[in-house]
Design an enzyme around this catalytic site. Sequence first.
Site, PDB file in Angstrom:
ATOM      1  N   TRP A 147      -9.484   8.273  -0.229  1.00  0.00           N
ATOM      2  CA  TRP A 147      -9.621   7.481   1.002  1.00  0.00           C
ATOM      3  C   TRP A 147     -10.968   6.774   1.100  1.00  0.00           C
ATOM      4  O   TRP A 147     -11.103   5.814   1.856  1.00  0.00           O
ATOM      5  CB  TRP A 147      -9.404   8.360   2.239  1.00  0.00           C
ATOM      6  CG  TRP A 147      -7.962   8.638   2.500  1.00  0.00           C
ATOM      7  CD1 TRP A 147      -7.338   9.850   2.439  1.00  0.00           C
ATOM      8  CD2 TRP A 147      -6.952   7.680   2.864  1.00  0.00           C
ATOM      9  NE1 TRP A 147      -5.998   9.714   2.742  1.00  0.00           N
ATOM     10  CE2 TRP A 147      -5.740   8.391   3.006  1.00  0.00           C
ATOM     11  CE3 TRP A 147      -6.957   6.300   3.082  1.00  0.00           C
ATOM     12  CZ2 TRP A 147      -4.541   7.777   3.359  1.00  0.00           C
ATOM     13  CZ3 TRP A 147      -5.752   5.676   3.437  1.00  0.00           C
ATOM     14  CH2 TRP A 147      -4.570   6.416   3.566  1.00  0.00           C
TER      15      TRP A 147
ATOM     16  N   ASP B 232       1.982  16.882   8.603  1.00  0.00           N
ATOM     17  CA  ASP B 232       2.304  17.085   7.190  1.00  0.00           C
ATOM     18  C   ASP B 232       3.104  18.368   6.922  1.00  0.00           C
ATOM     19  O   ASP B 232       2.715  19.202   6.098  1.00  0.00           O
ATOM     20  CB  ASP B 232       1.039  17.072   6.314  1.00  0.00           C
ATOM     21  CG  ASP B 232       0.157  15.863   6.562  1.00  0.00           C
ATOM     22  OD1 ASP B 232       0.687  14.841   7.038  1.00  0.00           O
ATOM     23  OD2 ASP B 232      -1.051  15.939   6.284  1.00  0.00           O
TER      24      ASP B 232
ATOM     25  N   SER C 226       3.411  11.953   6.641  1.00  0.00           N
ATOM     26  CA  SER C 226       3.892  12.772   5.523  1.00  0.00           C
ATOM     27  C   SER C 226       4.788  13.919   5.964  1.00  0.00           C
ATOM     28  O   SER C 226       4.733  14.382   7.100  1.00  0.00           O
ATOM     29  CB  SER C 226       2.706  13.341   4.747  1.00  0.00           C
ATOM     30  OG  SER C 226       2.129  12.302   3.998  1.00  0.00           O
TER      31      SER C 226
ATOM     32  N   PHE D  37       0.795  -1.231   0.000  1.00  0.00           N
ATOM     33  CA  PHE D  37       0.000   0.000   0.000  1.00  0.00           C
ATOM     34  C   PHE D  37       0.827   1.280   0.000  1.00  0.00           C
ATOM     35  O   PHE D  37       1.736   1.443   0.814  1.00  0.00           O
ATOM     36  CB  PHE D  37      -0.915   0.009   1.228  1.00  0.00           C
ATOM     37  CG  PHE D  37      -1.934   1.111   1.203  1.00  0.00           C
ATOM     38  CD1 PHE D  37      -3.099   0.968   0.477  1.00  0.00           C
ATOM     39  CD2 PHE D  37      -1.706   2.299   1.876  1.00  0.00           C
ATOM     40  CE1 PHE D  37      -4.035   1.992   0.430  1.00  0.00           C
ATOM     41  CE2 PHE D  37      -2.637   3.320   1.841  1.00  0.00           C
ATOM     42  CZ  PHE D  37      -3.805   3.163   1.111  1.00  0.00           C
TER      43      PHE D  37
ATOM     44  N   ASP E 223       0.262   9.186   0.189  1.00  0.00           N
ATOM     45  CA  ASP E 223       0.815  10.478  -0.226  1.00  0.00           C
ATOM     46  C   ASP E 223       2.262  10.479  -0.701  1.00  0.00           C
ATOM     47  O   ASP E 223       3.125   9.870  -0.066  1.00  0.00           O
ATOM     48  CB  ASP E 223       0.831  11.451   0.960  1.00  0.00           C
ATOM     49  CG  ASP E 223      -0.465  11.518   1.697  1.00  0.00           C
ATOM     50  OD1 ASP E 223      -1.471  11.016   1.199  1.00  0.00           O
ATOM     51  OD2 ASP E 223      -0.447  12.087   2.805  1.00  0.00           O
TER      52      ASP E 223
END
Length: 562
Positions: free
Chosen positions: A328, A191, A121, A59, A62
Amino acid sequence: MLLSSVLPAAALLVQQAWAQAADPTSSYYATGVPTDTPVPGNYTDYLRPRVHFSPPRYFMNDPNGMHRDPSGTWHIYYQYNPLTPVAGNQHWGHATSKDLYTWENQKIAVWPPNNYTYVFSGSAVIDSNNTSGFFPDQDNGVVAVYTLAEYPGGEAGIQYQAIAYSRDDGYTFEAYDRNPVLNINSTQFRDPYVIWHEPSRHWVMVIAYAAEYVIGVYTSPDLKEWTHASNFTKHGYLGTQYECPNLLQMPMKGGDPVWFLVISLNPGGPRGGSISQYFVGDFNGTHFEPFDDATRFTDFGKDNYAAQFFHNVPANEPQIALGWASNWQYTQLVPTGLLEHGQFRSAMTVPREHYIANVSARGYDLISGIHNVSAIIDEELAFNSSLGNGTILAYFGDVPSGAFYLEANITNLTSTLQGTANFTISSSVSGEYISGGINAAGSPGIWVDRGHIRGFDNPYFTDKFSEEGVLAPNSTTWSLSLLYDNSILEMFLNGAQQAGTVTFFPERRLDTLAIYVGGIPESAGSSVAVWSLKDTWAPQADGNGTVRGNVTDGATGSMKMF
Ligand SMILES: *[C@@H]1O[C@H](CO)[C@@H](O)[C@H](O)[C@H]1NC(C)=O
Ligand SMILES: *[C@@H]1O[C@H](CO)[C@@H](O)[C@H](O)[C@H]1NC(C)=O
Ligand SMILES: *[C@@H]1O[C@H](CO)[C@@H](O)[C@H](O)[C@H]1NC(C)=O
Ligand SMILES: *[C@@H]1O[C@H](CO)[C@@H](O)[C@H](O)[C@H]1NC(C)=O
Ligand SMILES: *[C@@H]1O[C@H](CO)[C@@H](O)[C@H](O)[C@H]1NC(C)=O
Ligand SMILES: *[C@@H]1O[C@H](CO)[C@@H](O)[C@H](O)[C@H]1NC(C)=O
Ligand SMILES: *[C@@H]1O[C@H](CO)[C@@H](O)[C@H](O)[C@H]1NC(C)=O
Ligand SMILES: *[C@@H]1O[C@H](CO)[C@@H](O)[C@H](O)[C@H]1NC(C)=O
Ligand SMILES: *[C@@H]1O[C@H](CO)[C@@H](O)[C@H](O)[C@H]1NC(C)=O
Ligand SMILES: *[C@@H]1O[C@H](CO)[C@@H](O)[C@H](O)[C@H]1NC(C)=O
Ligand SMILES: *[C@@H]1O[C@H](CO)[C@@H](O)[C@H](O)[C@H]1NC(C)=O
Ligand SMILES: *[C@@H]1O[C@H](CO)[C@@H](O)[C@H](O)[C@H]1NC(C)=O
C-alpha cells in the site's frame, strides 16, 4: 479489505450519503463496467507478468473467495476497481484456472448494493450439506462471505459482513435478502475468512477488528447466524492495523497437521507498509492457541500481502495460496504500462504450496514454494550440472514471455556453510539491473536489490531486502530458485524455505541474466539451470491483442458451441 486511509478521496465516486439502506439484494452497476462479460484486457505491455495473474485493466488488490470447486477448477476473486487505476469502487473481480497459472477472466462476480458501498475482502465456501438452506437441490453451492464498507458522503462509514450465494459454481452470486449477517456498528471490522470445522461441526469465521489488533473468532451452524467465540488479541507485530486473517490446518513435516493463523498488517510493517505474519498452534473450534508467541513473517520482500488460502485442499496436502504482490505504500503510484493509460496495477504471486517444518533454529518455518513450476516451463535456456565456481550468462530478450525460471543447487559442501550464488538481471539497452543472491558463508542469508531499476522511484519503494539466520548451521547443500516475470521477481532459498517477492518497474524490458557461483570447495558441486516460461495470456488474445475472457453466455464457463 482496505483502509479508508489508503483510499484517495479523488478516487471515490461516491459523494453523497443516503439515509436509507437500499434493498439488500439490489446491485449497483457503475456506468462503463460490463455486467455480462469480463472486462477486456491488453496483456502485451512489457511490464505485464505472463505467468502471474493480473487484472484485465485498472486496479486490483487482495485475493478473495479462493476455492477449488468440485470439478477441480480453481477460482480466485479479487478486490477490483474496474473504473480507475487506484483503489476505490471495490468489487469482486473473478478468474478461473485449471492449473493455477493460465487464468480465464470471468465477469465481475460480486457487485456493491448501491453507489455508496464497496465490496471489501472476504472468502467463499462450498456448502455441500446445504447448511445455509440456499441449495435445496445441489451439493456444490458456493457462499461468499464478505465485508460491505459504506462511504456515505465519501467518508468512511461502517463495515459489516454480508453473504451471497451462487448456484452455478461461483460464476454469479445473489445477495442474501437479510444481509447483513454480522454488524457491530464498527468502522474497522472486516475481511471474514470462513472454514468448516469438522470436529465441532460448525462454520468458523476469523475476522479483523482492525484498529484494535484483535482477530475475532465467530461460529455459525448455517453461515447466517454468527456467534462470537473468542478473541486473539495483540499478538506478534502490531503495525497500525490488522487485516485479512486466514485460519486453516496445514501439514507439518514429520508430524500431524497444525493450525496456522496468518494476519496481515498495514501500514506500519517493519519493512514499511504492508506485511503478513503467521502463528502456528492448535485450534479447538473456538480458540486458537499458538505454540509460541514469536513473530514470523511470510516473506522477506515487501510485495506479498493479504495472501489467501484456497478452500477444498485436504489438510494433509500442501496448502495453496496466492498473495497480492504489492504494498500500500506505493501501489497507487507505480507505472501502469507503457502507454500509461491505466492498463493495470498489481499482480498476484504465483501459486505457492505451503507446509510447516522445523528447519532453521527458529522452528515452525513456513515452507512456501512454487506450485508445479513444470506447468509453465517452456525451453531450456542454459544448463550446467558441474559449474563449480563459475558464471553463466543467458540472453532471454527473444523469449516471447520475457519470463524465466532459474535453479542453482549447491551440493556436497564439506562442513559448515560455504559458497555464494549471485544473479544480475539487466537490460542491454538501458543498463538497468536487479540483483540478488545467497551468501551462505559469513553471515548466512539471502538478499535482493532492486535499486538499479529506473522506471519507478519513491522514498517508500525501498531498494534492498535480506534475511539472515535461515540456513541450518550444519547443512551441506543449499539452493536458490528464481521466478522472473517482467515486473515481479520471486526468489526462494532451498526451494521454498524462505520466499522473497519484489516488484520493479524498468524503463526497458530486461533481457540478460548472469549468475555467479563462488567460494565452494573443490569437492562440492554446483548445478544451474535456466528455463524460459510460457506466456499464459498470449494464446487467449484476439488479433488485436485483446484478452476477452469467458464471453460465453453459459454461466458454467463451458465453451459456446454455436
Ligand atoms: C447515487 O444514487 C443516488 C440514488 O439513485 C443518485 O441520486 C446519486 O446521484 C448517485 N450518486 C452518484 C455519485 O452516482
Ligand atoms: C495493447 O498494448 C500495446 C502496448 O503494449 C499497444 O501497442 C496496443 O495498441 C494495445 N492494443 C489495444 C487493442 O489496445
Ligand atoms: C457434511 O455432512 C457430513 C456427514 O454428516 C459431515 O461429515 C461433513 O462434515 C459435513 N460437511 C460440511 C461442509 O457441512
Ligand atoms: C453506531 O455508531 C455511531 C458512531 O459511534 C453512533 O452514533 C450510532 O448511534 C451507533 N448506532 C447504533 C445502532 O448503535
Ligand atoms: C473481542 O474484541 C472486540 C474488539 O476489541 C471487543 O469489542 C469485544 O468485546 C471482545 N470480546 C470479548 C468477549 O472479549
Ligand atoms: C477450547 O479452548 C478453550 C480455551 O482453552 C476452552 O475454554 C474451551 O472449552 C475449549 N473447547 C473445546 C471444545 O475443547
Ligand atoms: C543438523 O543439526 C540438527 C540440530 O542439531 C540435527 O537435528 C540434524 O539432524 C542435523 N542434520 C544433519 C544433516 O546433520
Ligand atoms: C556475491 O555477492 C556477495 C555480496 O556482495 C559477495 O560477497 C560475493 O563475493 C559475491 N559472489 C560472487 C561469486 O560474485
Ligand atoms: C572456488 O573458489 C574458492 C576461493 O574462493 C577456492 O577455495 C575453491 O577451491 C574453488 N572451488 C572450485 C571448485 O574450484
Ligand atoms: C556428491 O557426493 C556424492 C557421494 O557423497 C556423489 O555421489 C555425488 O556425485 C556428488 N555430487 C557432486 C555434484 O559432486
Ligand atoms: C536441484 O535439486 C532438485 C532437488 O534435488 C532437483 O529436482 C533439481 O533438478 C536440481 N536442479 C538442478 C538445476 O540441478
Ligand atoms: C481489431 O480492431 C479493429 C479496429 O478497431 C476491428 O475492426 C477488428 O474487428 C478488431 N479485430 C478483432 C479480432 O477484434
